[in-house]
Design an enzyme around this catalytic site. Structure first.
Site, PDB file in Angstrom:
ATOM      1  N   GLU A   1       0.858  -1.175   0.000  1.00  0.00           N
ATOM      2  CA  GLU A   1       0.000   0.000   0.000  1.00  0.00           C
ATOM      3  C   GLU A   1       0.906   1.240   0.000  1.00  0.00           C
ATOM      4  OE1 GLU A   1      -2.678   0.658   3.339  1.00  0.00           O
ATOM      5  OE2 GLU A   1      -4.001   1.850   2.095  1.00  0.00           O
TER       6      GLU A   1
ATOM      7  N   GLY B   1       3.168   2.700  10.451  1.00  0.00           N
ATOM      8  CA  GLY B   1       3.095   2.128  11.788  1.00  0.00           C
ATOM      9  C   GLY B   1       2.791   0.641  11.709  1.00  0.00           C
ATOM     10  N   ALA B   2       1.833   0.301  10.851  1.00  0.00           N
ATOM     11  CA  ALA B   2       1.435  -1.088  10.664  1.00  0.00           C
ATOM     12  C   ALA B   2       0.638  -1.165   9.373  1.00  0.00           C
ATOM     13  CB  ALA B   2       0.574  -1.551  11.840  1.00  0.00           C
TER      14      ALA B   2
ATOM     15  N   ASN C   1      -2.257  -6.038   5.565  1.00  0.00           N
ATOM     16  CA  ASN C   1      -2.261  -7.105   4.558  1.00  0.00           C
ATOM     17  C   ASN C   1      -3.142  -8.247   5.035  1.00  0.00           C
ATOM     18  OD1 ASN C   1       0.051  -5.707   3.341  1.00  0.00           O
ATOM     19  ND2 ASN C   1       1.144  -6.522   5.121  1.00  0.00           N
TER      20      ASN C   1
ATOM     21  N   HIS D   1      -6.716  -1.902  15.282  1.00  0.00           N
ATOM     22  CA  HIS D   1      -6.919  -1.108  14.051  1.00  0.00           C
ATOM     23  C   HIS D   1      -6.720  -1.998  12.824  1.00  0.00           C
ATOM     24  CE1 HIS D   1      -6.378   2.622  11.504  1.00  0.00           C
ATOM     25  NE2 HIS D   1      -5.772   1.711  10.753  1.00  0.00           N
ATOM     26  N   GLU D   2      -5.584  -2.681  12.785  1.00  0.00           N
ATOM     27  CA  GLU D   2      -5.287  -3.488  11.596  1.00  0.00           C
ATOM     28  C   GLU D   2      -6.259  -4.655  11.463  1.00  0.00           C
ATOM     29  OE1 GLU D   2      -3.516  -1.971   9.659  1.00  0.00           O
ATOM     30  OE2 GLU D   2      -2.472  -0.636  11.052  1.00  0.00           O
TER      31      GLU D   2
ATOM     32  N   GLU E   1      -9.756   4.047   6.542  1.00  0.00           N
ATOM     33  CA  GLU E   1      -8.937   4.467   7.687  1.00  0.00           C
ATOM     34  C   GLU E   1      -9.738   5.107   8.815  1.00  0.00           C
ATOM     35  OE1 GLU E   1      -6.242   3.252   8.061  1.00  0.00           O
ATOM     36  OE2 GLU E   1      -5.553   2.736   6.052  1.00  0.00           O
TER      37      GLU E   1
HETATM   38  N1  BES Z   1      -3.216   1.113   5.865  1.00  0.00           N
HETATM   39  C1  BES Z   1      -2.450   1.756   6.852  1.00  0.00           C
HETATM   40  C2  BES Z   1      -0.980   1.772   6.578  1.00  0.00           C
HETATM   41  C3  BES Z   1      -0.572   2.640   5.429  1.00  0.00           C
HETATM   42  C4  BES Z   1      -0.733   3.980   5.508  1.00  0.00           C
HETATM   43  C5  BES Z   1       0.007   2.122   4.318  1.00  0.00           C
HETATM   44  C6  BES Z   1      -0.359   4.780   4.467  1.00  0.00           C
HETATM   45  C7  BES Z   1       0.386   2.912   3.271  1.00  0.00           C
HETATM   46  C8  BES Z   1       0.195   4.253   3.334  1.00  0.00           C
HETATM   47  C9  BES Z   1      -2.642   1.101   8.221  1.00  0.00           C
HETATM   48  O1  BES Z   1      -3.857   0.474   8.429  1.00  0.00           O
HETATM   49  C10 BES Z   1      -2.574   2.201   9.224  1.00  0.00           C
HETATM   50  O2  BES Z   1      -3.492   2.963   9.300  1.00  0.00           O
HETATM   51  N2  BES Z   1      -1.475   2.298   9.942  1.00  0.00           N
HETATM   52  C11 BES Z   1      -1.242   3.367  10.870  1.00  0.00           C
HETATM   53  C12 BES Z   1      -1.193   2.858  12.254  1.00  0.00           C
HETATM   54  C13 BES Z   1      -2.562   2.788  12.808  1.00  0.00           C
HETATM   55  C14 BES Z   1      -2.646   2.019  14.063  1.00  0.00           C
HETATM   56  C15 BES Z   1      -3.191   4.138  13.027  1.00  0.00           C
HETATM   57  C16 BES Z   1       0.084   3.976  10.534  1.00  0.00           C
HETATM   58  O3  BES Z   1       0.851   3.353   9.824  1.00  0.00           O
HETATM   59  O4  BES Z   1       0.334   5.086  10.970  1.00  0.00           O
HETATM   60 ZN    ZN Z   2      -5.428   1.769   8.803  1.00  0.00          ZN
END
Ligand code: BES
Ligand code: ZN
Length: 840
Positions: free
Chosen positions: A119, A251-252, A255, A287-288, A310
């Site tokens: 992503e 952050g995470a 997938n 969240h994930e 999101e």
């Molecule tokens: N889908 C996102 C990760 C992501 C964000 C991938 C932007 C590519 C581009 C994931 O679900 C997410 O929201 N991650 C957050 C952490 C979350 C606990 C708020 C992140 O990476 O900040």
């Molecule tokens: Zn997310």
């Protein structure tokens, strides 16, 4: 709108054969795509791929690489069913995008764990594909790598068989390309099974202690069980793996079946981790896992509806943790993290709306604005939830999943499902909130005896008022309509309303609507006279709204100084959070190393001294939840105030423990105290070595926090020298170091010089990454003087046309300008108020 590839070619199934050689740093692959051509000129995405051959139904055909469109363009003889076979090669690079190696050490030996991050649009760097969220297909992965004994490989689905060193995985369900994932290397794991039979696992490198995996395993298992029940929809895959990667840009990442995390957001030492950290890790996991349905099973049709993924997951992370662990009061964390973040950023003119039109891949990454798509978006969904209630929410979601599973949806589809379940036209209300940037301030006044409300857009700094209106859920504790839809509302005779309610007027009770309230002085005084009857969220909200009004010059910052004392004895962690957020802002109004700073420190002492004595540095047997959470907030204030007893107590604690074994909730502050007040070059080197060697992510964060506080310019220079040494500071962690030094008056110049001198290096290292723009955000959050403003503009304004940075630069210039103006207008009044408070 640019034409999507899916309009001319619809993939149905991918056979991916990928051969990765870590030593040679190469990727070789053959991708076979079975699909349907709707036109004879078709294209599939690729980026950085060297394509050697394209077969159409087994026959070689000419093709063209279009680097600007990131495609391979192919002409077909006819429309209809077609099989494409594409041979390619690509370099294996350290960009944290596509397929990439992560680095770590075990017993002094450097190792690699290869993983993926697709992503938003990075699957195309790993294999040719129609890299659009609506292009759902099934995938059969086959992976080969320079494998040695003791290594394992995991992916979205279980392994099926291994033949000639090639690992074949079971075919996936229909899914989007950005959710495909695999990883290999030496891993340890812990497994369990949910009530419904889903295998849950946590995976990490062997640099960690086994017990660090336990917390995540427990939360992940219970979260899946919770969601299966809440969504009334089964988890659709055989397993749910959680993997911690040593190098990770976000952050995470959700997938499907193989969620990847930063180590700091998955692993923790159950015997020594702060409650606060546990809460955050739990919300990242939930969240994930919320995305496994909302995002993975049903996916936004296009990136303009990213919020659908999101914002929703960001609300669900709290909703689920609250169900799993009610004693963590997780919605309070929502009030101290998401709410202020959203209210702050959304008040600057030029901010994006939650729903944004977007086409260019580089712009797609730039719309992941944590404060808007995550914080504001989740706040809006909290508002929806409070309007329709959980029963309608669950019923609506069940129907939404049933209607769109293995497919895609738009915002309207969600509103339709929730509308049907609740009987409310929820879409009509939400569109104004999603499509308009900003939010309203509701002004409450008594005019000629009548209580009147007026809404207008709230701006911090210059804003162009476009007469925007929002349908506002008022949540009033006086007799009032549910929604305020026009600019003005007359609630009737104030005295009789006040008498009937028997308490002061409160709007947005519970702080679930995305707005702030400005009470006329007599109404505010009425509230303040009854302060002790207000719940903690209301007290926090009051401080938060007043702070924002002060930042917008609508009330005087100096008035807040007098007000804080009224809250200083509060035993609520969230009220203290709001209080010290304001107190910390006061640092912008003083000049370091002048009497104004001495006075402010003394003011901090008057605020924090009693609580410092009450709480101390060590856990106490009668500690309640709030005491544990607020201890660091108070002690941090005590250190700023140079409270000599607190300094001595922290020093004594340091002497009793090895640094890593200090109690985790105060460890960062004890180390800060040591570095600042008792520091030596030796201690500094020792802590920096610890930073390099420890595998405990939360200890690492504490070390970064403490080391960047040093006042010793030689040591600051030493730190800067390590900024570009990935073996000391991983690029994923660099922003925290930069920010730490920049916020330190003794380190600011060095950090600022570094980023300006090394911008090209930074761009080359983390430039493709969506976190890149946040180096600018954190800088603007710190600067507040005319000199820095001028330098900030001189450096960043010439970069304003860089794709992905445009909005950030424009907004951040305004952010600094606004602060500079505020400080100029109010510094004298604020400093006088501080002086008055300390001479009382
Ligand atoms: N889908 C996102 C990760 C992501 C964000 C991938 C932007 C590519 C581009 C994931 O679900 C997410 O929201 N991650 C957050 C952490 C979350 C606990 C708020 C992140 O990476 O900040
Ligand atoms: Zn997310």
């Amino acid at each position: 709108m640019a034409k999507r590839l899916l309009a001319s070619f619809v993939p149905e199934h991918y056979d991916l054969l990928i051969d990765i050689n870590r030593k040679a740093k190469t990727i070789k692959g053959t991708t076979t795509i079975v699909g349907k051509a709707k036109e004879t000129e078709i294209a599939v995405n690729q980026k950085f791929l060297q394509v050697s051959q394209v077969l159409v139904d087994g026959q070689p055909v000419p093709f063209e690489l279009n680097q600007a469109r990131e495609t391979i363009e192919i002409k077909l003889a006819k429309q209809g069913p077609v099989t494409l076979t594409i041979d390619y090669q690509a370099p294996l690079t350290d960009t944290m995008m596509g397929i990439y190696p992560s680095y770590y050490d075990v017993a002094g030996e450097r190792k690699q764990l290869v993983g993926t991050q697709f992503e938003t649009t990075f699957a195309r760097q790993a294999f040719p594909c129609v890299d659009e969220p609506a292009a759902k297909a099934t995938f059969s992965l086959a992976i080969k790598f320079d494998e040695h004994p003791g290594e394992t490989i995991i992916a979205n689905m279980p392994e099926d068989h291994v033949t000639n060193g090639v690992h074949y995985f079971q075919e996936t369900v229909k899914m989007s390309t950005y959710l495909v994932a695999f990883a290999f290397g030496e891993m340890q794991k812990k497994l369990t099974t949910t009530k419904s039979g889903v295998q849950v696992g946590v995976f990490a490198t062997k640099a960690h202690q086994a017990k660090e995996l336990d917390f995540a395993l427990d939360i992940a298992k219970r979260a899946i069980e919770f969601y299966e029940d809440f969504y009334q929809t089964k988890y659709p895959l055989p397993h749910s793996w959680q993997l911690a990667l040593p190098d990770f840009s976000a952050g995470a990442m959700e997938n499907w079946g193989l969620v990847t995390y930063r180590e700091a957001y998955l692993l923790l030492d159950p015997d020594n981790t702060a409650l606060d950290t546990k809460r955050v890790v739990a919300t990242v996991i939930t969240h994930e896992l919320a995305h496994q349905w909302f995002g993975d099973l049903v996916t936004m049709n296009w990136w303009d509806d990213l919020w659908l993924n999101e914002s929703f997951a960001n609300m669900m992370e709290y909703l689920s943790v609250d169900a799993l662990q009610p004693d963590w009061h997780i919605w309070e964390l929502f009030q101290t993290s998401e709410a202020p973040m959203a209210l702050q950023r959304d008040a600057t003119d030029g901010v994006q709306s939650v729903h944004v039109d977007v086409e260019d891949p580089r712009e797609i990454d730039a719309i992941f604005d944590g404060a808007i798509v995550y914080a504001k978006g989740s706040r809006l969904l909290v508002m929806v939830r409070s309007l329709i209630g959980d029963d309608a929410l669950r019923a609506g979601l069940k129907n939404y999943f049933a209607a769109h599973q293995y497919g895609n949806a738009k915002g309207d589809d969600l509103w339709q499902a929730l509308g049907e379940a609740s009987g409310m036209n929820i879409g009509a209300i939400m569109k104004a909130w999603l499509n308009q940037p900003g939010y309203p301030v509701v002004e409450a006044k008594v005019v000629d005896g009548y209580l009147t409300l007026h809404q207008k857009q709230f701006f911090i700094g210059d804003g162009q008022d476009q007469n925007r209106l929002w349908p506002i859920p008022l949540n009033a504790n006086f007799k009032a309509p549910k929604l305020m839809e026009k600019a003005d509302l007359d609630l009737g005779d104030y005295q009789s309303l006040r008498q009937a309610a028997g308490k002061p007027l409160r709007l947005n009770d519970g702080n679930n609507s995305h707005l702030i309230v400005k009470y006329a002085p007599e109404l505010l005084d009425d509230i303040l006279d009854h302060l002790n009857e207000l719940d903690h969220i209301t007290q926090l909200q009051l401080l938060q709204d007043l702070r924002l009004l002060a930042e917008a010059h609508q009330i005087s910052y100096a008035d807040l100084v007098g007000l804080l004392g009224k809250f200083k004895a509060s035993q609520s962690a969230i009220v203290n959070d709001a209080l010290y957020r304001i107190a910390s802002k006061l640092r912008d109004f003083i000049v370091p190393n002048t009497p104004s700073e001495t006075n402010l420190k003394q003011y901090f002492a008057t605020l924090s001294a009693d609580q410092t004595k009450r709480l101390g540095w060590k856990k106490q047997i009668n500690d309640d939840f709030d005491a544990e959470l607020m201890r660091p907030t108070i002690l941090s204030a005590a250190l700023y105030a140079e409270d000599s007893a607190a300094i001595a107590a922290a020093h004594a604690l340091f002497k009793q423990h090895s640094a890593a074994k200090l109690p985790a909730d105060v460890r960062a502050l004890v180390l800060q105290n040591e570095v600042v007040n008792f520091g030596s070059g030796e201690l500094f080197d020792q802590l920096l070595t610890d930073y390099q060697q420890t595998s405990d992510p939360s200890y690492k964060q504490d070390l970064c926090f403490a080391l960047t506080k040093t006042k010793d310019t030689t040591l600051i220079g030493k730190l800067i020298d390590r900024f570009e040494d990935a073996k000391t500071i991983k690029p994923q962690d660099l922003r925290a170091w930069y920010r730490g030094l920049l916020a330190n008056p003794a380190g600011q110049q060095a950090a600022w010089d570094w980023i300006r001198d090394e911008w090209d290096w930074l761009d080359a290292t983390v430039g493709g990454d969506m976190e890149f723009a946040t180096f600018i955000t954190v800088t603007s959050a710190i600067f507040h003087t005319p000199a820095r403003l001028a330098e900030f503009k001189a450096f960043f304004e010439p970069k304003v046309n860089t794709p992905g940075l445009t909005r950030e630069i424009q907004m951040d210039v305004k952010v600094v300008e606004t602060k500079v103006a505020l400080v100029q207008a109010e510094a004298q009044a604020v400093n006088e108020a501080v002086t008055r408070m300390i001479s009382k």
